[in-house]
Design a protein around this motif. Structure first.
Motif, PDB file in Angstrom:
ATOM      1  N   GLY A 195       0.814  -1.209   0.000  1.00 36.96           N
ATOM      2  CA  GLY A 195       0.000   0.000   0.000  1.00 36.96           C
ATOM      3  C   GLY A 195       0.839   1.246   0.000  1.00 36.96           C
ATOM      4  O   GLY A 195       2.071   1.182   0.003  1.00 36.96           O
ATOM      5  N   TYR A 196       0.145   2.387   0.034  1.00 36.86           N
ATOM      6  CA  TYR A 196       0.807   3.675  -0.178  1.00 36.86           C
ATOM      7  C   TYR A 196       0.317   4.684   0.857  1.00 36.86           C
ATOM      8  O   TYR A 196       0.215   5.860   0.589  1.00 36.86           O
ATOM      9  N   THR A 197      -0.041   4.174   2.052  1.00 41.02           N
ATOM     10  CA  THR A 197      -0.598   5.062   3.077  1.00 41.02           C
ATOM     11  C   THR A 197       0.191   5.016   4.380  1.00 41.02           C
ATOM     12  O   THR A 197      -0.050   5.831   5.259  1.00 41.02           O
ATOM     13  N   GLY A 198       1.084   4.041   4.525  1.00 41.09           N
ATOM     14  CA  GLY A 198       1.784   3.873   5.792  1.00 41.09           C
ATOM     15  C   GLY A 198       0.994   3.079   6.816  1.00 41.09           C
ATOM     16  O   GLY A 198       1.474   2.848   7.926  1.00 41.09           O
ATOM     17  N   GLU A 199      -0.220   2.657   6.466  1.00 37.93           N
ATOM     18  CA  GLU A 199      -0.992   1.853   7.409  1.00 37.93           C
ATOM     19  C   GLU A 199      -0.363   0.463   7.538  1.00 37.93           C
ATOM     20  O   GLU A 199      -0.019  -0.165   6.535  1.00 37.93           O
ATOM     21  N   PRO A 200      -0.223  -0.042   8.770  1.00 42.45           N
ATOM     22  CA  PRO A 200       0.384  -1.370   8.935  1.00 42.45           C
ATOM     23  C   PRO A 200      -0.480  -2.491   8.347  1.00 42.45           C
ATOM     24  O   PRO A 200       0.057  -3.493   7.887  1.00 42.45           O
ATOM     25  N   LEU A 201      -1.789  -2.338   8.405  1.00 35.34           N
ATOM     26  CA  LEU A 201      -2.669  -3.342   7.795  1.00 35.34           C
ATOM     27  C   LEU A 201      -3.142  -2.783   6.456  1.00 35.34           C
ATOM     28  O   LEU A 201      -3.863  -1.782   6.405  1.00 35.34           O
ATOM     29  N   CYS A 202      -2.701  -3.438   5.385  1.00 31.27           N
ATOM     30  CA  CYS A 202      -2.963  -2.853   4.070  1.00 31.27           C
ATOM     31  C   CYS A 202      -2.958  -3.932   2.993  1.00 31.27           C
ATOM     32  O   CYS A 202      -2.224  -4.919   3.106  1.00 31.27           O
ATOM     33  N   PHE A 203      -3.808  -3.735   2.011  1.00 34.33           N
ATOM     34  CA  PHE A 203      -3.926  -4.717   0.930  1.00 34.33           C
ATOM     35  C   PHE A 203      -4.087  -4.011  -0.410  1.00 34.33           C
ATOM     36  O   PHE A 203      -4.700  -2.945  -0.496  1.00 34.33           O
ATOM     37  N   ASP A 233      -2.889  11.395  -1.598  1.00 30.67           N
ATOM     38  CA  ASP A 233      -1.663  12.195  -1.547  1.00 30.67           C
ATOM     39  C   ASP A 233      -1.313  12.621  -0.119  1.00 30.67           C
ATOM     40  O   ASP A 233      -0.153  12.566   0.278  1.00 30.67           O
ATOM     41  N   THR A 234      -2.309  13.036   0.671  1.00 28.59           N
ATOM     42  CA  THR A 234      -1.989  13.462   2.048  1.00 28.59           C
ATOM     43  C   THR A 234      -1.542  12.272   2.890  1.00 28.59           C
ATOM     44  O   THR A 234      -0.670  12.410   3.752  1.00 28.59           O
ATOM     45  N   LEU A 235      -2.118  11.106   2.627  1.00 26.54           N
ATOM     46  CA  LEU A 235      -1.743   9.901   3.388  1.00 26.54           C
ATOM     47  C   LEU A 235      -0.311   9.476   3.069  1.00 26.54           C
ATOM     48  O   LEU A 235       0.471   9.162   3.964  1.00 26.54           O
ATOM     49  N   ARG A 236       0.047   9.521   1.794  1.00 28.48           N
ATOM     50  CA  ARG A 236       1.407   9.100   1.436  1.00 28.48           C
ATOM     51  C   ARG A 236       2.433  10.136   1.911  1.00 28.48           C
ATOM     52  O   ARG A 236       3.546   9.790   2.290  1.00 28.48           O
ATOM     53  N   GLY A 240       5.542   9.675   4.513  1.00 28.80           N
ATOM     54  CA  GLY A 240       6.889   9.954   4.005  1.00 28.80           C
ATOM     55  C   GLY A 240       7.230   9.190   2.744  1.00 28.80           C
ATOM     56  O   GLY A 240       8.404   9.010   2.420  1.00 28.80           O
ATOM     57  N   LEU A 241       6.205   8.754   2.011  1.00 30.03           N
ATOM     58  CA  LEU A 241       6.443   7.958   0.802  1.00 30.03           C
ATOM     59  C   LEU A 241       6.604   8.881  -0.408  1.00 30.03           C
ATOM     60  O   LEU A 241       5.857   9.841  -0.562  1.00 30.03           O
ATOM     61  N   PRO A 242       7.583   8.580  -1.257  1.00 26.27           N
ATOM     62  CA  PRO A 242       7.854   9.462  -2.390  1.00 26.27           C
ATOM     63  C   PRO A 242       6.788   9.356  -3.479  1.00 26.27           C
ATOM     64  O   PRO A 242       6.142   8.324  -3.633  1.00 26.27           O
ATOM     65  N   LEU A 243       6.604  10.451  -4.222  1.00 21.85           N
ATOM     66  CA  LEU A 243       5.721  10.465  -5.386  1.00 21.85           C
ATOM     67  C   LEU A 243       6.523  10.977  -6.570  1.00 21.85           C
ATOM     68  O   LEU A 243       7.132  12.041  -6.488  1.00 21.85           O
TER      69      LEU A 243
END
Lengths: 407, 129
Positions: A195-203, A233-236, A240-243
């Motif tokens: 995923g692209y949100t930083g959430e630990p539980l993600c699919f 975009d705000t979640l990523r 701290g994930l790059p775009l």
């Protein structure tokens, strides 16, 4: 200009029905937000589960006996270390050690590699691969973007939602990047813990085009909230994930951003013996050596890596946005690559507040906790270099990392 | 609905002449709020600031964009609504009421004559949609 038609994903009619504000993005008509707005969508993802239509992204399938050799040459990560049932973050480097694009490589089946690339770079990537493929044999490359739809389900409820829908009653094993092939409502579904949100539980879910709508409906019926590109975009950013186009690609002066300027690149580049040579390896090795030196306080090789992407929290009043100049005293030390106001849940999770955060491309010799000034509409607002904006090692929720003055 | 007693600019500020005919209240239209989406930051000038018609007097920001606020009339800023900078929800809830932005001592009340009345402004925003 040629008159190109705007594309629609299989979920278009659902976006319309949910009252989405639609925008044209990379040739696709996509929801920027739904009726409740970006702030609420961001908060829903952090508390429950957000459902994202990511079918606009490019999906390429590589197979044939020469596929691994080819992918090893054009991708930065080590494809030989990727086991069946796993995925890896990877970059498509150019020969100078900059990024054509960043991507994710999935190995659901032993002899097939699925590469997901940015929508905005899809055509460029495809043409680049076609050209590079001329020197290789036994590589089959197929654009499966249209037949294979893609959704992303992110947040604490996502695991239970998926468990409740799969025929096996299971989810991919609980480590990031794990994959599984399962059945939902009679349809074959490829499941990834990514995923692209930083959430630990993600699919992320891949499914045939004709099954896509019914799976969207099932995920929504189980309690997912639809999330648009705005909150994506705000979640990523918070994670701290790059775009690409911000933290990868060209900087504000039109110069390419070296790949290792992004901290995440360390997990996407392999210099392993089993990988051997690949596009950009020599330049990347120089960047990597410079980075190791920078991290130990040695700034003798900054020509290979003059600036690094850092997390920055605004401590003054205002919002620093992309392109804003960053100063330390009279010296210009970089610029903001992404920045806005994002919401977060206060402890207890009943109330929320906002904070102005950014990612910035800053001189490599600047250290964490350094204070900065960001130029916003002719005045300067204070800010600080921080380690990160979000913790992801705290399941079931990601947790905001807050700094004094930034709330 | 835009209240009958206000005049509006093409950049969506409204201004209401007070009964003393010497001061005016300035705000931002409901339509502008709808276009901006959720507001996350509002910056207003200090009381005492002297501004001409068309000067930038503040900034309003959503997650996606920052927009400048322009003086619909010239004058001295007498009062700034600090309630609204703390409670941004007011902006969309009561754009013509509690979410007024500044009060101005007019340098020339005649400047209001050049602005759109409520009916003309409603036509103007229909054209934008």
């Amino acid at each position: 200009m040629t008159n190109t038609s705007i594309l629609r994903t299989p979920f278009y009619e659902r976006h319309v029905a949910l009252g989405a504000k639609l925008v044209d993005f990379a040739g696709w008509r996509m929801p920027i937000q739904y009726q409740r707005g970006i702030i609420q969508e961001h908060l829903s993802t952090r508390k429950t589960a957000g459902l994202f239509d990511v079918s606009h992204m490019g999906r390429f399938l590589f197979s044939g006996s020469g596929a691994v050799t080819f992918l090893q040459h054009v991708l930065s990560n080590n494809v030989a270390s990727l086991q069946t049932g796993k995925s890896q973050y990877t970059i498509i480097p150019d020969s100078h050690g900059n990024a054509h694009d960043d991507a994710y490589l999935y190995r659901f089946y032993e002899h097939e590699y699925l590469l997901v690339v940015n929508a905005s770079n899809k055509t460029k990537d495809w043409e680049y691969f076609l050209k590079m493929k001329e020197e290789f044999t036994e590589v089959v490359m197929e654009d499966v973007s249209e037949p294979l739809s893609m959704l992303s389900l992110q947040g604490s409820l996502s695991e239970n939602i998926i468990k409740g829908l799969t025929k096996s009653g299971k989810v991919p094993e609980c480590t990031r990047n794990s994959l599984a092939v399962d059945t939902i409502n009679g349809a074959n579904v490829l499941l990834a813990r990514t995923g692209y949100t930083g959430e630990p539980l993600c699919f992320e879910l891949f499914m045939g085009h004709k099954d896509a709508l019914s799976i969207w409906d099932l995920l929504m019926a189980k309690g997912a909230t639809a999330i648009g590109l705005g909150a994506r975009d705000t979640l990523r950013l918070e994670a701290g994930l790059p775009l690409y186009g911000h933290e990868f690609g060209e900087d504000v002066e039109g110069k390419p951003i070296p790949l290792f300027a992004c901290p995440l690149s360390r997990f996407a580049v392999s210099f392993a013996e089993t990988k051997s040579d690949f596009v950009g390896r020599e330049a990347l090795l120089k960047q990597f050596d410079a980075l190791k030196k920078i991290n130990s306080g040695d700034y003798s090789q900054l020509e290979h890596l003059p600036r690094i992407i850092r997390a920055v929290a605004v401590t003054g009043k205002g919002i620093a946005r992309e392109g804003a100049k960053v100063w330390q005293g009279e010296e210009r030390v970089g610029y903001i690559t992404s920045g806005t106001m994002v919401p977060y849940w206060k402890p207890g999770g009943d109330e929320h507040a906002n904070r102005a955060i950014c990612l910035a491309l800053l001189n490599a010799n600047l250290k964490e906790n350094s204070t900065l000034e960001i130029e916003v509409r002719g005045r300067k607002i204070t800010a600080i270099i921080v380690s990160r904006h979000l913790r992801s090692d705290t399941p079931p929720h990601a947790q905001p990392v807050l700094y004094e003055g930034n709330t | 609905m835009v209240p009958k007693e206000v005049k509006c600019t093409e950049s969506h500020e409204w201004v209401r002449l007070e009964s003393d005919k010497a001061t005016a209240t300035v705000g931002l239209s409901h339509y502008a709020m709808e276009q901006l989406g959720e507001i996350v930051y509002l910056e207003l000038p200090e009381a005492g600031a002297q501004m001409a018609k068309g000067d930038e007097f503040g900034t309003i920001e959503s997650v996606k964009t920052a927009s400048s606020l322009y003086m619909p009339v010239g004058g001295e800023v007498l009062e700034v609504n600090t309630d609204v900078t703390d409670k941004l929800d007011l902006l969309s809830a009561e754009p013509y009421g509690a979410a007024w932005l500044i009060k101005v001592k007019l340098s020339d009340a005649g400047e209001l004559d050049g602005l759109m009345d409520a009916t003309a402004y409603e036509k103007h925003i229909e054209g934008e949609e």
